[in-house]
Design a protein around this motif. Sequence first.
Motif, short mmCIF file in Angstrom:
data_model
loop_
_atom_site.label_atom_id
_atom_site.label_comp_id
_atom_site.label_asym_id
_atom_site.label_seq_id
_atom_site.Cartn_x
_atom_site.Cartn_y
_atom_site.Cartn_z
N VAL A 12 0.85 -1.19 0.00
CA VAL A 12 0.00 0.00 0.00
C VAL A 12 0.88 1.24 0.00
O VAL A 12 2.08 1.16 0.25
N GLN A 13 0.25 2.36 -0.26
CA GLN A 13 0.96 3.64 -0.26
C GLN A 13 0.87 4.29 1.13
O GLN A 13 -0.11 4.06 1.86
N ALA A 14 1.85 5.08 1.46
CA ALA A 14 1.80 5.84 2.69
C ALA A 14 0.54 6.70 2.71
O ALA A 14 0.19 7.32 1.70
N GLY A 15 -0.13 6.71 3.86
CA GLY A 15 -1.37 7.46 3.98
C GLY A 15 -2.62 6.63 3.76
O GLY A 15 -3.73 7.05 4.12
N ASP A 16 -2.45 5.46 3.17
CA ASP A 16 -3.59 4.57 2.91
C ASP A 16 -4.09 3.93 4.19
O ASP A 16 -3.44 3.98 5.24
N SER A 17 -5.25 3.30 4.06
CA SER A 17 -5.82 2.50 5.14
C SER A 17 -5.85 1.04 4.72
O SER A 17 -5.87 0.72 3.52
N LEU A 18 -5.87 0.17 5.71
CA LEU A 18 -5.84 -1.27 5.44
C LEU A 18 -6.57 -1.98 6.57
O LEU A 18 -6.45 -1.57 7.74
N ARG A 57 -13.19 -4.96 26.36
CA ARG A 57 -11.89 -4.35 26.67
C ARG A 57 -11.03 -4.33 25.42
O ARG A 57 -10.80 -5.36 24.80
N LEU A 58 -10.57 -3.14 25.10
CA LEU A 58 -9.69 -2.94 23.95
C LEU A 58 -8.47 -2.17 24.42
O LEU A 58 -8.60 -1.18 25.15
N PHE A 59 -7.30 -2.61 24.01
CA PHE A 59 -6.08 -1.89 24.34
C PHE A 59 -5.21 -1.82 23.09
O PHE A 59 -5.19 -2.76 22.29
N TYR A 60 -4.45 -0.71 22.99
CA TYR A 60 -3.62 -0.50 21.82
C TYR A 60 -2.19 -0.19 22.21
O TYR A 60 -1.94 0.44 23.25
N LYS A 65 -1.83 3.53 18.37
CA LYS A 65 -2.93 4.15 19.12
C LYS A 65 -3.41 5.41 18.40
O LYS A 65 -2.61 6.24 17.97
N GLY A 66 -4.72 5.52 18.26
CA GLY A 66 -5.30 6.70 17.61
C GLY A 66 -5.49 6.56 16.11
O GLY A 66 -6.17 7.38 15.49
N ARG A 67 -4.90 5.53 15.50
CA ARG A 67 -5.08 5.34 14.07
C ARG A 67 -5.40 3.90 13.70
O ARG A 67 -5.29 3.50 12.53
N SER A 68 -5.78 3.12 14.72
CA SER A 68 -6.14 1.73 14.47
C SER A 68 -7.38 1.36 15.27
O SER A 68 -7.71 2.01 16.27
N HIS A 69 -8.05 0.32 14.81
CA HIS A 69 -9.23 -0.16 15.52
C HIS A 69 -9.28 -1.68 15.41
O HIS A 69 -9.24 -2.23 14.31
N SER A 71 -11.44 -5.17 16.18
CA SER A 71 -12.82 -5.62 16.38
C SER A 71 -12.87 -7.13 16.16
O SER A 71 -11.93 -7.73 15.63
N ARG A 72 -13.97 -7.73 16.57
CA ARG A 72 -14.13 -9.16 16.37
C ARG A 72 -15.59 -9.48 16.11
O ARG A 72 -16.49 -8.73 16.50
N ASP A 73 -15.80 -10.61 15.46
CA ASP A 73 -17.14 -11.11 15.19
C ASP A 73 -17.13 -12.59 15.61
O ASP A 73 -16.64 -13.45 14.88
N ASN A 74 -17.65 -12.85 16.78
CA ASN A 74 -17.60 -14.23 17.31
C ASN A 74 -18.46 -15.19 16.49
O ASN A 74 -18.17 -16.38 16.44
N ALA A 75 -19.49 -14.67 15.85
CA ALA A 75 -20.33 -15.54 15.02
C ALA A 75 -19.56 -16.04 13.79
O ALA A 75 -19.86 -17.10 13.25
N LYS A 76 -18.56 -15.26 13.37
CA LYS A 76 -17.77 -15.62 12.20
C LYS A 76 -16.38 -16.14 12.58
O LYS A 76 -15.56 -16.41 11.69
N ASN A 77 -16.11 -16.23 13.86
CA ASN A 77 -14.77 -16.65 14.32
C ASN A 77 -13.68 -15.79 13.68
O ASN A 77 -12.70 -16.31 13.13
N ALA A 78 -13.86 -14.49 13.75
CA ALA A 78 -12.93 -13.60 13.07
C ALA A 78 -12.59 -12.40 13.94
O ALA A 78 -13.39 -11.95 14.76
N VAL A 79 -11.39 -11.90 13.73
CA VAL A 79 -10.95 -10.67 14.37
C VAL A 79 -10.30 -9.81 13.29
O VAL A 79 -9.71 -10.32 12.32
N TYR A 80 -10.42 -8.49 13.44
CA TYR A 80 -9.97 -7.56 12.42
C TYR A 80 -9.09 -6.48 13.04
O TYR A 80 -9.23 -6.14 14.21
N LEU A 81 -8.21 -5.94 12.22
CA LEU A 81 -7.44 -4.78 12.62
C LEU A 81 -7.47 -3.78 11.47
O LEU A 81 -6.91 -4.03 10.40
N GLN A 82 -8.13 -2.66 11.71
CA GLN A 82 -8.14 -1.59 10.73
C GLN A 82 -7.04 -0.61 11.08
O GLN A 82 -6.94 -0.17 12.22
N MET A 83 -6.24 -0.27 10.10
CA MET A 83 -5.15 0.68 10.31
C MET A 83 -5.28 1.82 9.32
O MET A 83 -5.48 1.59 8.13
N ASN A 84 -5.14 3.02 9.81
CA ASN A 84 -5.25 4.22 8.99
C ASN A 84 -3.92 4.97 8.97
O ASN A 84 -3.04 4.72 9.79
#
Length: 123
Positions: A12-18, A57-60, A65-69, A71-84
């Motif tokens: 990805v390019q600098a400044g992008d989100s993923l 409980r969420l910790f970074y 910190k401040g540019r990531s989030h 999350s998880r979906d237990n019904a889908k057995n999945a966890v995600y990390l959004q980075m900006n």
Amino acid sequence: QVQMVESGGGVVQAGDSLTLSCAASGRTFDTYAMGWFRQAPEKEREFLATISWDSARLFYGDSVKGRSHISRDNAKNAVYLQMNSLKPEDTAVYYCAASQTTAPMRRNEYEYWGQGTQVTVSS
């Protein structure tokens, strides 16, 4: 036991989100805290984020910190990390991990690890 497979990495390019995804197998996924770490060449594996089994409980880590989030979906057995606002220094292999401890931030508190997905941020 929990097995994880990460996806969503790439160039990805600098400044992008993923958004990184981690697909887990195992009937007890919703009893584990989940975390994200990364490791750049020649560096220690670094804590990024953790989420408790119930998402209460969420910790970074300081580096995201401040540019990531996380999350998880237990019904889908999945966890995600959004980075900006990605930076070249975010280039690393990103790992998800599972722990029976509530939202831990130390690497040695995680029992299970995925194989990782490479993220490369170009300037």
